[in-house]
Enzyme design. Sequence first.
Site, short mmCIF file in Angstrom:
data_model
loop_
_atom_site.label_atom_id
_atom_site.label_comp_id
_atom_site.label_asym_id
_atom_site.label_seq_id
_atom_site.Cartn_x
_atom_site.Cartn_y
_atom_site.Cartn_z
NE ARG A 70 61.37 -77.63 -88.83
CZ ARG A 70 61.66 -77.90 -90.08
NH1 ARG A 70 62.85 -77.62 -90.58
NH2 ARG A 70 60.75 -78.44 -90.88
CD1 TRP A 85 56.21 -67.11 -83.54
CD2 TRP A 85 57.92 -68.08 -84.60
NE1 TRP A 85 55.74 -68.24 -84.15
CE2 TRP A 85 56.75 -68.86 -84.81
CE3 TRP A 85 59.13 -68.50 -85.17
CZ2 TRP A 85 56.77 -70.04 -85.55
CZ3 TRP A 85 59.13 -69.67 -85.92
CH2 TRP A 85 57.97 -70.43 -86.11
CG HIS A 96 60.15 -81.84 -86.12
ND1 HIS A 96 59.36 -81.72 -87.25
CD2 HIS A 96 60.06 -80.64 -85.49
CE1 HIS A 96 58.84 -80.50 -87.30
NE2 HIS A 96 59.25 -79.83 -86.24
CG ASP A 122 52.81 -68.55 -82.32
OD1 ASP A 122 53.53 -69.30 -81.64
OD2 ASP A 122 52.95 -68.40 -83.55
CG HIS A 143 57.74 -70.88 -81.87
ND1 HIS A 143 56.41 -71.20 -81.68
CD2 HIS A 143 58.24 -71.82 -82.70
CE1 HIS A 143 56.12 -72.30 -82.37
NE2 HIS A 143 57.22 -72.69 -82.99
#
Length: 308
Positions: free
Chosen positions: A29, A224, A33, A253, A176
């Site tokens: 992540r 997820w 980012h 999604d 994910h």
Amino acid sequence: MAQMEHYVKCREELLKFIDENNCAPIMVRLAWHDSGNFDKRISSWPECGGANGSIIHEPEISYGANAGLTKAVNFLKPFKQKYAAVSWADLIQMASACAIQVTGGPILPMKYGRVDVKDGSACPGRTSRGTADNAGLPDAMAPFGCGAKQPATHLRNIFHRMGFDDEGIVALSGAHTLGRAFQERSGVVENGYGDAKASPYTKSGCPVRHDGKAGFGMPGGKAWTSNWLTFDNSYFQFLKRSKDENLLWLPTDAALHEDPQFKVYFDRFADSKDAFFDAYSKAHTKLSELGSKFEPAGGFSLPPASKL
């Protein structure tokens, strides 16, 4: 210690650290980012954004969608102190690649030599990239910062800005398969930190690692997939499994199997982990290099990493 030795030893220690601390998702992540605010319409550096280390600086690290990422930066600070020759931009992207590897994913063909921005003046504005409050990656749900009415349109608006096509968008979304959303971070779920707020799949002790070993990380949040410390194509099995309210599925999604053009790749990756790994490897590597200024020009590669 020579520069190459810094990089090789740093990667070796990162692989071990991420594996032992079960912190792969937040490392991915952080890297996304940092690089995901790239804008191909801007030719100058560092104004174009991308993988340049700006995320460690204020105000970017405090943007709404970056909530919780200070933890990942703090994980990496001892590595930066020990291996000073490794730039922050490289360290962030290296940790992400290591995270994919230790969770059972592909070994990515990374290159290094990224130049760091000097300070927070290089951070893009909060809403400068068509997002609500993160200067980069897609918003989870409407209202979308780019003005799109539909999630599929929003995904294309954001990822086209970075230079990705539909296959790349779907492949990257497959990451994910790792990690969770938290009430205290993205705010898109009611599940938060700790066992008391965890889903049945994110309580302490759940079997989530790809190698079957014990190991979990911090409890809480909503994932997820049920094996959210395993990098595979489980994310794309959504249409093949029974509906499970304990798993997360956002409008962005759902767009991947509701939009006809996206669904071609969603179905392909559901049917073949190899096809997913191939497409993901290309897309992740591209994402890791967006907007980067390399020294030497073209960057440099490391010898193959030893297996854990």
